[in-house]
Design a protein around this motif. Structure first.
Motif, mmCIF file in Angstrom:
data_model
loop_
_atom_site.group_PDB
_atom_site.id
_atom_site.type_symbol
_atom_site.label_atom_id
_atom_site.label_comp_id
_atom_site.label_asym_id
_atom_site.label_seq_id
_atom_site.Cartn_x
_atom_site.Cartn_y
_atom_site.Cartn_z
ATOM 1 N N PHE A 98 -0.774 2.834 -3.451
ATOM 2 C CA PHE A 98 -1.940 2.009 -3.090
ATOM 3 C C PHE A 98 -1.822 0.636 -3.740
ATOM 4 N N SER B 259 0.821 -1.214 0.000
ATOM 5 C CA SER B 259 0.000 0.000 0.000
ATOM 6 C C SER B 259 0.855 1.264 0.000
ATOM 7 N N SER C 100 -3.449 5.610 1.458
ATOM 8 C CA SER C 100 -2.977 4.646 0.463
ATOM 9 C C SER C 100 -4.086 3.668 0.084
ATOM 10 N N LYS C 101 -5.054 4.193 -0.625
ATOM 11 C CA LYS C 101 -6.170 3.409 -1.172
ATOM 12 C C LYS C 101 -6.409 3.900 -2.587
#
Ligand code: MCN
Ligand code: SMO
Length: 789
Positions: free
Chosen positions: A110, A53, A363-364
């Motif tokens: 991510f 991520s 972090s998506k």
């Protein structure tokens, strides 16, 4: 029939339940989607995506992969060093742009971010080669919790920004603190609307072809915004706009997820030009679930103060939007969270308001437009607050709304966030919906059922949204493109048929049908005389596409203006051909006739006379039988609705069964009630998903643990109740032809109505609903917690 108040005499097509002209094609497998495009000698791309991520890319070894059979090339960020950086810009104070690169450079932000692209003779070979790519990562700190990410000392996703806050804004009117202090009742909660994915049936798909001889690129893309892509690719590829064509063929849904520019689109286009070959990529479902822009994901801490009669005195909200790793192009990371605070006051009179918002990167996957954009979470929070205050005061929730809705004589109404509502059926929709479900009887039935131990709830949600947004608002944040206008070119060709060319790109909305309806009525021809060219950046000079509930208003408005202008040309030409005064000529069903006589010509005969039978028109009367018009609604118009639903919770299994569902809505003049009904049904179904089932779940490491359709649960037909609909035209808005937009409406009202129904059902247990979706697990935990108290 639905109890809508429909005014005025209807012309022939606008307002008629005409079957969608695109459906025979789409329903018999004759649709043509991007991936259907046949391309000899194409190179297929597969991406190695990050499984980390937040990490440094220490090394990438592509040697073994490059040596595999059928592999043409294995590429990393270095191979795109000379591609200009793409950044969504904004004039907003404190806005932090983030670069969009074809492949991740130096670090990943991510899980799902593309790092390596393999080009091979087939997708199979490309995927096999991916396995042989070796990447070593260096761990970086976790940035998964948006509330932690705003704290000083949090690891930063974009170090050069110096913060994880990509955008921030505050709206303020009146003395909120003072009014809260004077309030008889203050209600307050932390509302959480979790992340969703748009989940179009067709995943993203891109085919880039480069014609070396003509030095021209064609990108066939499953996009909602071919015009935006064309303009941007022209810059990135350093090609004049006439040499870049972006075609969105049949597109299998978008819901906002295909309204932004993606790095994969840039990558295939750059490579096609560089290699002079076709380069193509189609997302698989896993890639779609982890890399297509996602929606919502807000934490809304809100408080409302009301006087003893239930009049709202003040509202305040502090919003954190978890916007994921990047600020998407062209909308920016601000698009979803800023709209939450700008729409929070809703259709109510609220003199004192303070709404603060921060768009926080984590972090998506990036968030972007998703059906309703900001308004579903805003409406959820606001409608819950209204019900909470009503309960405290012992006022019926319907009455609470009656007291606070902007009244018919109070329009135009300026919302505390600066939006302006034109007259729309705020109060009418509430009354009509209450009548339609027989609210009084429902309450009585609920009281009786409660005595039998049944858990029944009734939920109301009233909302307003801005649709058909024109240049005034779209220009405000200083986006790189004008999204406030659309162009239509309507032409009568030498065979007598009519073509309407548009920049919008239907991906399920039935625009081929509705735009034909508008042209047929305004021009005086039959629907079958009209062909709509859409989803092609070369169809018109400037366009963006279909999003933000703008198709009916802006493209429909442009179609109206251009058709009216073309009709004048038809009349002028016909006056020569039929030797009659223009005022005596009428045009209907594709027949041009002189009133009170038997003299007439069909469009076909007229076209032949104009184009081919030289001498039928005086030489100075020749003119082009086409018209191009641009429409700019400038502000846009308010669409409003009330949703009412009832549900029952099984006391043993806690299964939630939606029972009644009713929508009363005002979308101005309706072009096609059947399509509008379908839009409401589909959008409510998505809203039911947001209320009860759908949630993108990331764990604390930033791994997406809902990356399959077994884990990301969408409602099927069996979960959707019958949806009753009433259409109301309180007053036609000032848009050309009186259209308002409505494609997103259902997703705005449904989560709030269902949340209120659940809270109503569970009120005897002292349970509040402030987190959506209420999945079976969440409901179970809420019930357990309540029972253990
Ligand atoms: N319409 C009408 N009369 C009106 C208003 C609308 O007949 N007064 C019809 C028109 O055919 C119009 C459609 O309803 O095209 C939707 O209306 P509009 O509000 O103009 O929305 P757009 O055409 O701009 O479509 C965009 C909107 C958005 S933003 C999302 S998200 C969404 C939606 O449409 N995504 C969809 N509806 C969708 N429907 C399908 N099948 N698939 C999607 O991805
Ligand atoms: S989310 Mo709709 O494409 O604006």
């Amino acid at each position: 029939a639905a109890p809508g108040l429909v005014r005025g005499v209807r012309p022939k097509n606008i307002g008629a339940r005409i079957k969608r002209v695109e459906d025979p094609r789409l329903l018999t497998g004759q649709g043509s989607y991007a991936d259907d495009r046949q391309t000899p000698r194409a190179l297929h791309v597969a991406f190695r995506r990050s499984d980390q991520s937040h990490a440094r890319i220490v090394s990438i070894d592509t040697e073994a992969a490059a040596a595999m059979p059928g592999v043409f090339a294995v590429l990393t960020a270095d191979d795109f060093a000379n591609v200009p950086l793409i950044q969504a810009t904004s004039r907003m104070k404190d806005y932090v742009p983030t670069p969009l690169r074809p492949l991740a450079k130096d670090k990943v932000r991510f899980v799902g971010e593309p790092i390596v692209a393999v080009l091979a003779d087939s997708r199979y070979l490309a995927e096999d080669a991916l396995e042989a790519v070796e990447i070593t990562f260096g761990e970086l700190g976790r940035v998964t919790d948006p509330e932690a990410a705003v704290e000083p000392g949090s690891p930063l996703l974009h170090e050069s920004a110096g913060t994880n806050v990509l955008a921030a804004r505050e709206f303020k009117r009146g003395d909120v603190e003072h009014e809260l202090m004077l309030s008889a009742v203050r209600v307050k909660a932390r509302f959480r609307m979790h992340r969703k994915t748009p989940l179009a049936m067709e995943p993203r798909s891109y085919v880039a072809e480069y014609d070396r001889g003509r030095r021209a690129l064609t990108l066939t893309s499953s996009t909602q915004v071919p015009g935006i892509l064309r303009d941007l690719l022209s810059e990135v590829l350093e090609l004049p706009g006439h040499s870049v064509r972006v075609v969105a063929p049949d597109v299998g849904g978008g819901f906002g997820g295909k309204a932004s520019l993606y790095q994969e689109e840039v990558l295939v286009s750059v490579l096609a030009k560089r290699l002079g070959r076709c380069v193509r990529w189609t997302s698989d479902r896993l890639e779609d679930l982890i890399s297509t822009s996602q929606g919502f994901d807000e934490i809304i801490c809100a408080e409302m103060g009301v006087d003893e009669n239930g009049n709202i005195l003040a509202l305040t909200a502090d919003v954190i939007g978890d916007v994921g790793a990047y600020s998407i192009y062209p909308w920016t990371a601000a698009i979803e969270p800023i709209q939450v605070v700008s729409f929070l006051p809703g259709p109510y009179k609220i003199a004192n308001y303070r709404g603060r918002v921060r768009a926080v990167s984590t972090s998506k996957a990036p968030t972007g437009p998703y059906r309703g954009v900001g308004r579903p979470p805003a409406t959820f929070a606001m409608e819950r607050l209204i019900d909470m205050a009503a309960r405290e005061l012992g006022i019926d929730p319907a009455d609470m709304r009656r007291r606070n809705l902007v009244q018919p004589h109070e329009f135009p109404y300026k919302v505390a966030s600066g939006l302006v509502w034109d007259r729309s059926a705020f109060t009418e929709s509430l009354e009509i919906a209450l009548d339609a479900v027989d609210y009084t009887a429902l309450r009585a039935a609920q009281a009786k059922a409660r005595t039998e131990g049944r858990i029944l709830g009734i939920g109301i949600a009233t909302y307003a949204e801005l649709t058909g947004i024109g240049s005034r608002i779209s220009a405000a944040p200083g986006m790189p493109i004008n999204t406030g206008t659309e162009q239509a070119t309507i032409r009568l060709d030498s065979t007598g048929s009519v073509t309407g060319s548009f920049g919008v790109a239907s991906h399920g909305q039935g625009l081929e049908t509705t735009l034909s309806q508008v042209i047929a009525d305004e021009l005086g021809c039959r629907i079958e005389d009209v062909q709509i060219l859409q989803g092609d950046s070369s169809a018109v000079a400037h366009s963006t596409g279909t999003y933000a509930s703008r198709g009916a208003v802006i493209a429909g408005g442009a179609a109206t203006l251009a058709s009216r202008d073309l009709k004048q040309k038809v009349l002028r030409a016909a006056s020569h051909v039929l030797e009659a005064a223009e005022a005596d000529i009428s045009v209907e069903h594709g027949i041009v006739s002189v009133s009170g006589t038997d003299r007439s010509v069909t469009f076909k005969q007229l076209a032949k006379a104009i184009y081919s039978e030289m001498g039928r028109l005086p030489k100075d009367a020749r003119e082009e039988m086409e018209s191009t018009k641009v429409y700019d609604p400038f502000f846009g118009t308010a669409t409003s609705a009330t949703h009412i639903c009832t549900l029952e919770i099984d006391p043993k299994t806690y299964k939630i069964r939606l029972d009644k569902y009713f929508v009363a809505e005002d979308c101005g003049r309706i072009i096609n009630p059947m399509i509008v009904d379908g839009q409401v049904h589909g959008a409510v179904a998505q809203g039911i998903g947001a209320a009860l089932y759908e949630e993108v779940v990331y764990d604390a490491d930033g791994q997406c643990i809902s990356a399959s359709l077994a884990d990301y649960v969408v409602p099927a037909a069996s979960e959707i109740p019958h949806i009753g609909i009433a259409h109301i035209e309180a007053e036609l808005p000032g848009t050309v032809n009186g259209f308002r937009g409505m494609g997103e409406g259902g997703t705005i009202g449904a989560p709030a109505a269902i949340a209120n129904a659940l809270a109503d059902a569970l009120s005897p247990y002292g349970i509040e609903i402030n987190e959506l979706p209420v999945t079976p697990e969440r409901l179970f935990r809420l019930m357990q917690a309540a029972q253990s108290q």
